[in-house]
Design an enzyme around this catalytic site. Structure first.
Site: not given
Ligand code: CP
Length: 318
Positions: A130, A133
């Site tokens: 990710h 993030q």
């Molecule tokens: N932290 C994050 O990516 O949140 P979502 O799953 O709501 O996009």
């Protein structure tokens, strides 16, 4: 400059730092009500195979603030992977938009989109990592830096499962020279194969990466204490085993926070299972910076979109 944003280790320390500088500039401009319309007329296709609050809202609002437009594309509403190959979807959508953001169940899908797309592909979370993030997370850490500490002196303790966010945090810490410790039962620690991916980055940056089954030891000198969900969609059958492995020893609660420096900050990428991996008293406590983290997704997405899309836009004078 690399065309796609698929994973952190594809980027140098200097590039990641410049992305965060751009995030700071765009956040400041936004707070002054002066977000520059750098992506005027541009479109972003947003593919979501899984639900999202922060990633969806931040990318869509970021495009609007920058003068562009975003389309929300869900399986069942487009042909991706069912009646049309990933390659054809990537090729066709690339002819109509200026970038693609993709949250996919399998990391390979983002790699395939990036292989066939002719516009930048930005990874919005896969089963492996990710990256958007964690650029946001380190930017947030710099805003809450302990007095007198520079980024390379930060100490991050991740208490919990080796999630996609945990792996990406290890990657960005390795690249930037930040100390990273994961505290988790041995079975739920980052795999040897993924640890091996950061050896060169650590040698270059001097980052110390470590693993422990002792959460108190992990947080003892931590500047930032981070946790994430202990199970995700598709892991429901593992809940009893995971719960038994993590609870209560690895829960971030008042007792664990009391073992950290009083200046330590609490982080969570959200969504959270409140009362499971972290208690309300910590999530909503004075050391928590989770809402700054969430808001900074917006500013980070603006920076990433400008970074990847702006240089490609044709302007009238050209
Ligand atoms: N932290 C994050 O990516 O949140 P979502 O799953 O709501 O996009």
């Amino acid at each position: 400059m690399l065309h796609h944003f698929v994973q952190i280790l594809d980027f140098s320390k200097e590039e990641l730092l410049r992305m965060m500088e751009l995030t700071a500039l765009l956040k400041r401009a936004d707070k002054d009500g002066a977000c520059p319309k750098l992506l005027s007329g541009a479109s972003l296709g947003m593919i979501f195979e899984e639900p999202s609050t922060r990633t969806r809202v931040s990318f869509e609002v970021a495009m609007t603030k920058l003068g562009g437009h975003a389309l929300y594309l869900r399986p069942g509403e487009i042909h991706l992977g069912a009646r049309e190959s990933i390659a054809d979807t990537a090729r066709v959508v690339s002819r109509m938009v200026d970038a693609i953001e993709a949250r996919t169940l399998k990391h390979q899908t983002v790699l395939d989109l990036a292989k066939y797309a002719t516009v930048p592909v930005l990874n919005g979370l896969t089963d492996f990592n990710h990256p958007t993030q964690v650029v946001c997370d380190v930017f947030t850490m710099t805003e809450h830096a302990p007095k007198g500490k520079k980024l390379e002196d930060f100490n991050l303790a991740f208490v919990g499962d080796a999630t996609n966010v945990c792996i990406s945090l290890m990657f960005i810490c390795a690249r930037l020279g930040i100390s990273f410790t994961q505290a988790a039962p041995a079975k739920y620690q980052i795999s040897e194969a993924h640890r091996a991916m950061v050896r060169d980055a650590c040698a270059e940056s001097g980052a110390k990466i470590s693993f422990t089954e002792d959460p108190a030891a992990a947080v003892a000198e931590a500047d930032f204490i981070y946790t994430d969900l202990w199970w995700w969609v598709g892991q429901e059958s593992e809940i009893p085993e995971r719960s038994a492995a993590f609870m209560p020893k690895f829960q971030v609660n008042g007792a664990l926070m009391a073992k950290a420096p009083a200046t330590a900050r609490f982080m969570h990428c959200l969504p959270a299972s409140r009362g499971v991996e972290a208690t309300d008293e910590v999530m909503d406590g004075t050391q928590s910076i989770i809402l700054d983290q969430s808001e900074n997704r917006l500013h980070t997405e603006k920076a990433l979109l400008v970074w990847f899309v702006y240089p490609r836009l044709k302007r009238p004078s050209e």
